[in-house]
Design a protein around this motif. Structure first.
Motif, PDB file in Angstrom:
ATOM      1  N   GLY A  64       0.774  -1.231   0.000  1.00  0.00           N
ATOM      2  CA  GLY A  64       0.000   0.000   0.000  1.00  0.00           C
ATOM      3  C   GLY A  64       0.804   1.279   0.000  1.00  0.00           C
ATOM      4  O   GLY A  64       0.241   2.367  -0.077  1.00  0.00           O
ATOM      5  N   VAL A  65       2.122   1.191   0.078  1.00  0.00           N
ATOM      6  CA  VAL A  65       2.983   2.371   0.133  1.00  0.00           C
ATOM      7  C   VAL A  65       3.673   2.552  -1.222  1.00  0.00           C
ATOM      8  O   VAL A  65       4.246   1.611  -1.767  1.00  0.00           O
ATOM      9  CB  VAL A  65       4.054   2.226   1.238  1.00  0.00           C
ATOM     10  CG1 VAL A  65       5.009   3.408   1.241  1.00  0.00           C
ATOM     11  CG2 VAL A  65       3.393   2.043   2.594  1.00  0.00           C
ATOM     12  N   GLU A  66       3.606   3.782  -1.771  1.00  0.00           N
ATOM     13  CA  GLU A  66       4.259   4.046  -3.045  1.00  0.00           C
ATOM     14  C   GLU A  66       5.770   3.984  -2.892  1.00  0.00           C
ATOM     15  O   GLU A  66       6.339   4.511  -1.935  1.00  0.00           O
ATOM     16  CB  GLU A  66       3.862   5.421  -3.592  1.00  0.00           C
ATOM     17  CG  GLU A  66       2.464   5.450  -4.138  1.00  0.00           C
ATOM     18  CD  GLU A  66       2.160   6.706  -4.922  1.00  0.00           C
ATOM     19  OE1 GLU A  66       2.985   7.655  -4.941  1.00  0.00           O
ATOM     20  OE2 GLU A  66       1.074   6.753  -5.519  1.00  0.00           O
ATOM     21  N   VAL A  67       6.389   3.306  -3.864  1.00  0.00           N
ATOM     22  CA  VAL A  67       7.843   3.169  -3.902  1.00  0.00           C
ATOM     23  C   VAL A  67       8.274   3.508  -5.325  1.00  0.00           C
ATOM     24  O   VAL A  67       7.723   2.985  -6.290  1.00  0.00           O
ATOM     25  CB  VAL A  67       8.273   1.731  -3.552  1.00  0.00           C
ATOM     26  CG1 VAL A  67       9.781   1.592  -3.575  1.00  0.00           C
ATOM     27  CG2 VAL A  67       7.713   1.327  -2.193  1.00  0.00           C
ATOM     28  N   GLY A  68       9.266   4.374  -5.450  1.00  0.00           N
ATOM     29  CA  GLY A  68       9.712   4.793  -6.769  1.00  0.00           C
ATOM     30  C   GLY A  68      11.102   4.300  -7.096  1.00  0.00           C
ATOM     31  O   GLY A  68      11.833   3.825  -6.242  1.00  0.00           O
ATOM     32  N   GLY A  69      11.448   4.425  -8.372  1.00  0.00           N
ATOM     33  CA  GLY A  69      12.763   4.030  -8.832  1.00  0.00           C
ATOM     34  C   GLY A  69      12.986   4.504 -10.256  1.00  0.00           C
ATOM     35  O   GLY A  69      12.158   5.209 -10.827  1.00  0.00           O
ATOM     36  N   SER A  70      14.128   4.099 -10.824  1.00  0.00           N
ATOM     37  CA  SER A  70      14.467   4.518 -12.186  1.00  0.00           C
ATOM     38  C   SER A  70      15.466   3.549 -12.813  1.00  0.00           C
ATOM     39  O   SER A  70      16.001   2.671 -12.143  1.00  0.00           O
ATOM     40  CB  SER A  70      15.061   5.928 -12.160  1.00  0.00           C
ATOM     41  OG  SER A  70      16.274   5.926 -11.424  1.00  0.00           O
ATOM     42  N   PHE A  71      15.703   3.747 -14.124  1.00  0.00           N
ATOM     43  CA  PHE A  71      16.729   2.995 -14.850  1.00  0.00           C
ATOM     44  C   PHE A  71      17.802   3.974 -15.304  1.00  0.00           C
ATOM     45  O   PHE A  71      17.488   5.041 -15.834  1.00  0.00           O
ATOM     46  CB  PHE A  71      16.131   2.291 -16.073  1.00  0.00           C
ATOM     47  CG  PHE A  71      15.269   1.129 -15.709  1.00  0.00           C
ATOM     48  CD1 PHE A  71      15.824  -0.104 -15.447  1.00  0.00           C
ATOM     49  CD2 PHE A  71      13.904   1.272 -15.619  1.00  0.00           C
ATOM     50  CE1 PHE A  71      15.034  -1.178 -15.092  1.00  0.00           C
ATOM     51  CE2 PHE A  71      13.096   0.207 -15.276  1.00  0.00           C
ATOM     52  CZ  PHE A  71      13.660  -1.021 -15.006  1.00  0.00           C
ATOM     53  N   GLY A  72      19.045   3.596 -15.135  1.00  0.00           N
ATOM     54  CA  GLY A  72      20.150   4.485 -15.467  1.00  0.00           C
ATOM     55  C   GLY A  72      20.676   4.374 -16.877  1.00  0.00           C
ATOM     56  O   GLY A  72      21.295   5.314 -17.376  1.00  0.00           O
TER      57      GLY A  72
END
Length: 189
Positions: free
Chosen positions: A44-52
């Motif tokens: 239920g908690v938003e978690v973010g990320g990315s690709f390098g």
């Protein structure tokens, strides 16, 4: 994991965007000025990320957006999921399985103008050996001679077997992942 898939889709969608009122042909993606990120929910908690790291090829003329095309390849091991432990987990067999499937790809099949500076790109997304159709709305604007493509779409990670076994429980990690992209491309000279 979910974030990585979102980032991949986002990167792919951005590379495919086409459209603008300015007459120029945008074809060189400026990866150092572009970004692909994702947001998923864990318990239920938003978690973010990315690709390098990603490679993209793009052809887009705002005067003829329907002629636009794009191809994007994302190096899945370049994921930043927020911590070393998370990064190590999502490249493993249950998530992206980068040893067998090091890249995710998106190949556009159509670009459609939606009016104003809004467009939609459709194509085939391949992650972890599974190919599915993908559609992403985006906006286009000119900025200092460059084209800027921004958008967001949602993908379902289980369609690509991302998060197998105990990780397939959508009560722990949501199936839907938001992919956001900001792609900058130089105009052909």
């Amino acid at each position: 994991m979910t974030r990585s898939l979102s980032v991949l889709l986002a990167s792919l969608s951005l590379a495919t965007f086409a459209g603008s009122a300015v007459a120029a042909n945008y074809g060189q993606v400026l990866a150092e000025r572009s970004a692909v990120s994702f947001v998923s929910k864990q318990m239920g908690v938003e978690v973010g990320g990315s690709f390098g790291k990603f490679d993209a090829s793009l052809q887009f003329d705002p005067a003829s957006p329907e002629q636009g095309r794009a191809r994007l390849e994302i190096e899945l091991a370049s994921i930043d999921a927020g911590s070393k432990d998370a990064n190590d987990e999502v490249v493993g067999k249950a998530w992206f399985n980068v040893k067998e499937h090091p890249r995710a790809t998106f190949e556009s099949t159509a670009v459609k103008a939606l009016g104003g500076n809004r467009f939609e790109v459709t194509g085939q997304l391949t992650i972890k050996g599974r190919t599915r159709p993908a559609t992403a709305p985006f906006t286009f604007r000119e900025d200092g001679g460059n084209g800027v493509f921004e958008g967001e779409f949602t993908l379902k990670r289980l369609d690509f077997a991302i998060g197998e076994g105990m990780w397939s429980d959508v009560g722990v990690v949501a199936d839907e992942v938001k992919v956001r992209f900001n792609v900058v491309a130089a105009a052909a000279r």
